[in-house]
Design a protein around this motif. Structure first.
Motif, mmCIF file in Angstrom:
data_model
loop_
_atom_site.group_PDB
_atom_site.id
_atom_site.type_symbol
_atom_site.label_atom_id
_atom_site.label_comp_id
_atom_site.label_asym_id
_atom_site.label_seq_id
_atom_site.Cartn_x
_atom_site.Cartn_y
_atom_site.Cartn_z
ATOM 1 N N PHE A 48 0.818 -1.216 0.000
ATOM 2 C CA PHE A 48 0.000 0.000 0.000
ATOM 3 C C PHE A 48 0.856 1.273 0.000
ATOM 4 C CE2 PHE A 48 -3.376 -2.816 1.757
ATOM 5 C CZ PHE A 48 -4.444 -2.427 0.962
ATOM 6 N N TYR A 49 2.181 1.159 0.225
ATOM 7 C CA TYR A 49 3.034 2.355 0.231
ATOM 8 C C TYR A 49 3.528 2.734 -1.168
ATOM 9 C CZ TYR A 49 3.547 0.903 5.168
ATOM 10 O OH TYR A 49 3.314 0.495 6.450
ATOM 11 N N GLY A 50 3.134 1.951 -2.184
ATOM 12 C CA GLY A 50 3.657 2.177 -3.537
ATOM 13 C C GLY A 50 3.639 3.625 -4.013
ATOM 14 N N PRO A 51 2.460 4.280 -4.018
ATOM 15 C CA PRO A 51 2.425 5.653 -4.538
ATOM 16 C C PRO A 51 3.290 6.616 -3.726
ATOM 17 C CG PRO A 51 0.208 4.725 -4.394
ATOM 18 C CD PRO A 51 1.123 3.758 -3.704
ATOM 19 N N PHE A 52 3.388 6.384 -2.424
ATOM 20 C CA PHE A 52 4.223 7.259 -1.578
ATOM 21 C C PHE A 52 5.666 7.261 -2.048
ATOM 22 C CE2 PHE A 52 7.301 7.767 1.829
ATOM 23 C CZ PHE A 52 6.826 8.850 2.561
ATOM 24 N N ARG A 53 6.146 6.107 -2.451
ATOM 25 C CA ARG A 53 7.561 6.040 -2.816
ATOM 26 C C ARG A 53 7.831 6.827 -4.081
ATOM 27 N NH1 ARG A 53 8.425 -0.167 -0.740
ATOM 28 N NH2 ARG A 53 7.965 0.352 1.437
ATOM 29 N N GLU A 54 6.833 6.905 -4.962
ATOM 30 C CA GLU A 54 6.970 7.823 -6.097
ATOM 31 C C GLU A 54 6.940 9.269 -5.579
ATOM 32 O OE1 GLU A 54 3.704 8.158 -9.030
ATOM 33 O OE2 GLU A 54 4.537 10.165 -9.307
ATOM 34 N N ALA A 55 5.988 9.539 -4.686
ATOM 35 C CA ALA A 55 5.815 10.899 -4.179
ATOM 36 C C ALA A 55 7.059 11.406 -3.465
ATOM 37 C CB ALA A 55 4.618 10.950 -3.236
ATOM 38 N N ALA A 56 7.679 10.544 -2.652
ATOM 39 C CA ALA A 56 8.799 10.983 -1.812
ATOM 40 C C ALA A 56 10.141 10.605 -2.412
ATOM 41 C CB ALA A 56 8.662 10.376 -0.417
ATOM 42 N N SER B 110 -0.828 6.029 1.261
ATOM 43 C CA SER B 110 -0.948 6.487 -0.123
ATOM 44 C C SER B 110 -1.776 5.544 -0.994
ATOM 45 C CB SER B 110 0.445 6.679 -0.722
ATOM 46 O OG SER B 110 1.212 5.491 -0.603
ATOM 47 N N GLY B 111 -1.544 4.234 -0.885
ATOM 48 C CA GLY B 111 -2.252 3.283 -1.737
ATOM 49 C C GLY B 111 -3.750 3.262 -1.456
ATOM 50 N N GLU B 112 -4.117 3.499 -0.211
ATOM 51 C CA GLU B 112 -5.538 3.549 0.141
ATOM 52 C C GLU B 112 -6.179 4.772 -0.517
ATOM 53 O OE1 GLU B 112 -6.244 2.797 4.403
ATOM 54 O OE2 GLU B 112 -4.117 2.401 4.584
ATOM 55 N N TYR B 113 -5.466 5.887 -0.450
ATOM 56 C CA TYR B 113 -5.944 7.122 -1.090
ATOM 57 C C TYR B 113 -6.084 6.926 -2.594
ATOM 58 C CZ TYR B 113 -5.729 12.010 -2.710
ATOM 59 O OH TYR B 113 -5.978 13.212 -3.333
ATOM 60 N N SER B 114 -5.041 6.356 -3.207
ATOM 61 C CA SER B 114 -5.048 6.209 -4.666
ATOM 62 C C SER B 114 -6.163 5.268 -5.124
ATOM 63 C CB SER B 114 -3.693 5.695 -5.156
ATOM 64 O OG SER B 114 -2.674 6.590 -4.765
ATOM 65 N N LYS C 165 -16.931 10.872 -1.422
ATOM 66 C CA LYS C 165 -17.239 11.482 -0.125
ATOM 67 C C LYS C 165 -17.771 10.430 0.856
ATOM 68 C CE LYS C 165 -20.451 14.703 2.029
ATOM 69 N NZ LYS C 165 -21.493 15.716 1.848
ATOM 70 N N LYS C 166 -18.704 9.605 0.376
ATOM 71 C CA LYS C 166 -19.287 8.600 1.276
ATOM 72 C C LYS C 166 -18.263 7.572 1.719
ATOM 73 C CE LYS C 166 -24.137 8.761 0.051
ATOM 74 N NZ LYS C 166 -25.175 8.171 -0.807
ATOM 75 N N ILE C 167 -17.406 7.154 0.779
ATOM 76 C CA ILE C 167 -16.387 6.160 1.125
ATOM 77 C C ILE C 167 -15.415 6.721 2.156
ATOM 78 C CG2 ILE C 167 -14.286 5.036 0.226
ATOM 79 C CD1 ILE C 167 -16.563 3.419 -0.519
ATOM 80 N N VAL C 168 -15.007 7.960 1.938
ATOM 81 C CA VAL C 168 -14.025 8.557 2.853
ATOM 82 C C VAL C 168 -14.631 8.711 4.244
ATOM 83 C CG1 VAL C 168 -12.711 10.653 3.337
ATOM 84 C CG2 VAL C 168 -12.669 9.653 1.043
ATOM 85 N N LEU C 169 -15.854 9.222 4.319
ATOM 86 C CA LEU C 169 -16.454 9.419 5.641
ATOM 87 C C LEU C 169 -16.701 8.073 6.334
ATOM 88 C CD1 LEU C 169 -18.822 12.461 4.938
ATOM 89 C CD2 LEU C 169 -16.533 12.466 5.961
#
Ligand code: PBG
Length: 322
Positions: free
Chosen positions: A197-205, A271-275, A289-293
């Motif tokens: 789940f950290y995949g996108p973060f590693r691109e970001a950082a 990050s992966g959860e967000y993506s 919105k509903k999923i996030v809340l």
């Protein structure tokens, strides 16, 4: 039939009256990537809506986040210089140190937390320094402690060691105390699992390991009892907040942490959860919105006091219009 559970579910007003769990903007922590040597924000392709920000944009960003009522920010730095000793991670004028000062001037009430890990500051991208191809736990500790101290000196309110070196919480605590920062809390990434789940973060950082993976220092995702031992260790080493990470697939660990300790518990919707949510929402497959809340409420229901989420700003807006 004496029991009719539906009686208390009949109208929204009745449901609201007996609602057990709530989420407030002040429960949320917003992660920010700050990049040195940049003048414009740089969109992160795998995380739609998120950007790497230049230091010059942080004063305004901090004000906006404070005005939304979001509880805190968590800063991640992308330095222009990387070396084996991660020297820019503890430089007085390092990118995170500059960012803290800028945010503290424009939004003094906003709680500023900082990630303490060397993976974005070394060419190899591992979370500690290397001896050969091994991550050298004990010689990484003083570097992490110095990094945390320099953040505290720049004005950070909370430091958050994420390198998963054994003894990291105690090493930070000792140096902070010795240098006059006994008032600076440590948020421990205690139950940090080795996760895809950290995949996108590693691109970001820009922090992907150049060889191997992080399995020798992050928890095996099959192991709950092992993670519990680390939670206990971090409590003994003086942690002020315990964190469980990732979030959504690890609610059992959040519950364990809650039952284990009366310390505040944070969980990190990574990050992966967000993506995943963004990608499905872009296709019209999920209602964002509903999923996030719903997921934020689930973290709180499982026992988290605080949720670190890239959705913090949007969620704060949705929550205040509820
Ligand atoms: C650095 C660090 C990572 C995350 C937070 N701190 C990446 C990793 O361990 O590889 C992940 C955060 C996210 O995915 O949103 N050690």
């Amino acid at each position: 039939m004496l029991n009719r559970l539906r009686r208390m579910r009949r109208t929204e007003s009745l449901r609201r009256l007996v609602r057990e769990t709530t989420v407030r903007p002040s429960d949320l922590i917003y992660p920010i990537f700050v990049r040195e040597g940049q003048t414009e924000p740089e969109p992160i392709l795998s995380m739609p809506g998120q950007s790497r920000l230049p230091v010059g944009h942080l004063a305004d960003a901090a004000k906006e986040i404070q005005d939304l009522g979001v509880g805190a920010v968590l800063l991640f730095g992308l330095p222009s210089h990387k070396d084996e000793a991660a020297s820019s991670s503890r430089a007085q004028n390092g990118v995170v140190q500059q960012a803290i000062r800028a945010m503290k001037i424009s939004a003094p009430e906003l709680v500023v937390m900082t990630d303490v890990c060397v993976c974005a500051y070394t060419p190899h991208g591992h979370c500690g320094v290397l001896k050969g191809e091994e991550i050298d736990n004990d010689s990484s500790l003083p570097l992490l402690a110095q990094m945390a101290l320099s953040h505290a000196q720049a004005g950070a309110d909370v430091v958050a060691p994420s390198s998963m070196m054994d003894g990291q919480v105690g090493a930070l605590r000792e140096l902070l105390d010795a240098e006059g920062f006994s008032h600076t809390p440590v948020m421990a990434y205690s139950a940090k699992f080795s996760s895809a789940f950290y995949g996108p973060f590693r691109e970001a950082a820009d922090s992907a390991p150049s060889f191997g993976d992080r399995a020798s220092y992050q928890h095996d995702f099959a192991n709950a009892r092992h993670a519990q031992r680390e939670l206990l260790d971090d409590i003994d080493e003086g942690a002020d907040i315990l964190m469980v990470k990732p979030g959504i697939a690890y609610l059992d660990i959040v519950l364990r942490a809650r039952e284990l300790s009366d310390l505040p518990i944070a969980t990190y919707a990574v990050s992966g959860e967000y993506s995943m949510i963004k990608a499905a929402a872009e296709r019209g497959w999920l209602d964002e919105k509903k999923i996030v809340l719903e997921t934020l409420t689930a973290f709180r229901r499982a026992g988290a006091d605080l949720v670190i989420t890239y959705h913090a700003k949007e969620a704060a807006k949705w929550l205040s219009n509820n």
